[in-house]
Write an enzyme that holds these catalytic residues in place. Structure first.
Site, mmCIF file in Angstrom:
data_model
loop_
_atom_site.group_PDB
_atom_site.id
_atom_site.type_symbol
_atom_site.label_atom_id
_atom_site.label_comp_id
_atom_site.label_asym_id
_atom_site.label_seq_id
_atom_site.Cartn_x
_atom_site.Cartn_y
_atom_site.Cartn_z
ATOM 1 N N HIS A 169 2.817 0.601 -9.881
ATOM 2 C CA HIS A 169 2.671 0.366 -8.434
ATOM 3 C C HIS A 169 3.903 -0.357 -7.854
ATOM 4 C CE1 HIS A 169 0.786 -1.049 -4.700
ATOM 5 N NE2 HIS A 169 -0.319 -0.451 -4.980
ATOM 6 N N GLU A 270 4.700 5.052 -6.143
ATOM 7 C CA GLU A 270 4.010 4.761 -7.402
ATOM 8 C C GLU A 270 3.848 6.000 -8.269
ATOM 9 O OE1 GLU A 270 1.300 2.404 -4.270
ATOM 10 O OE2 GLU A 270 0.277 2.977 -6.112
#
Ligand code: TA6
Length: 293
Positions: A169, A270
């Site tokens: 992330h 991500e």
């Protein structure tokens, strides 16, 4: 938890891989090569700073919390063994438990080309078994040199298949989100998590409002172009999705650890597996994100 002294005794490489007390006395590892620097907290195996050829690559919230009670805001949180809310039980932590776990050091090596490779390992525990009843090893590997690669390798140590969803992330640093473009997702189908609608990306992704898109089966090379900064190249391997997120002002203001107006200086791109990945007993699955400037 091993002491700083013992971590340095067993793993440090002089001036290149050194452990110390970071913010709030949380243990951190500083990696330094000829071309790059990285700072990694053992809490969540969380990279908080990354510089490649003197370019600051990731954003970190000035109000990030370093007390071990939650994931650090910014840098590269690891979403594992599920992405988003756990389908079964909303009492379970969003984005899984790895990013809020203390992850032990497994190895640190210097390669012949000067790259430093650090591996941190999370194994099933009484705590993890109570919320996710599977035996596993998760190895988070950081390879730092002229470019940077982070990978998550899941090893199924159980006698039954396990299903995971996951994301690397990454909060990329941008000069100004309204003058930033994400190249490489044109013609890719995506699910807008805000409108709950499916669409097809037309051209580059540009940003003028809260954006939270899950791109399905994207190509594996993206470029962040932003004013006054060199283009940042991103490559994914082992990912069936890419997530693109900027909270914009209202959502950012609603988060205690997201300093207001900082949303203009970040963009999440991500590497993810949103469609669950089934891993047979004894087998492994690896997802990685490589970044170069
Ligand atoms: O990756 C995008 C996302 O799923 C957003 O929906 C938002 O929730 C973001 O992750 C951050 O989640 P967090 O739990 O770290 O606040």
């Amino acid at each position: 938890m091993a002491s700083i002294k013992s971590l340095n005794k067993f793993f440090s490489i002089q001036d290149k891989a050194v452990f110390s007390n970071g913010k709030n006395n949380q243990t951190k590892l500083d990696l330094t090569t000829q071309h790059s620097k990285a700072e990694i907290y053992l809490h969540g195996a969380h990279l908080t700073q990354l510089t490649l050829n003197n370019n600051k690559v990731v954003w970190l919230s000035p109000d990030a919390i370093f007390d071990g009670t939650k994931a650090i805001r910014g840098g590269i949180p690891i979403c594992w063994p599920w992405f988003g809310k756990a389908s079964a039980d909303n009492n379970l932590p969003q984005h899984g438990f790895a990013r809020n776990s203390l992850i032990e050091v497994d190895s640190i090596i210097e390669q012949k080309n000067g790259d430093i490779v650090a591996a941190l390992k999370l194994k099933n525990s009484e705590t993890s078994m109570s919320i996710w009843p599977f035996k596993f090893e998760l190895v988070v590997t950081f390879q730092l040199g002229e470019q940077f690669t982070i990978s998550l390798s899941t090893h199924n140590l159980d006698s039954k298949p396990i299903n995971i969803s996951e994301a690397i992330h990454t909060y990329f640093a941008v000069e100004d989100i309204e003058h930033t473009r994400l190249v490489g997702l044109s013609d890719c189908h995506y699910f807008d998590q805000l409108s709950k609608k499916k669409s097809c990306q037309q051209g580059d992704v540009v940003f003028n409002q809260e954006t939270d898109n899950i791109y399905d089966q994207p190509k594996n090379h993206f470029v962040i172009q932003t004013t006054n900064r060199k283009a940042v190249n991103i490559k994914h391997i082992g990912a069936n999705a890419a997530v693109v997120w900027n909270p914009w002002n209202d959502k950012a203001a609603s988060m205690a650890d997201f300093t207001s107006n900082e949303y203009t200086k970040m963009l999440c791109v991500e590497a993810a597996n949103i469609q669950p990945i089934e891993i047979a007993p004894g087998l492994k699955h690896t997802i990685s994100q490589t970044i170069y400037v």
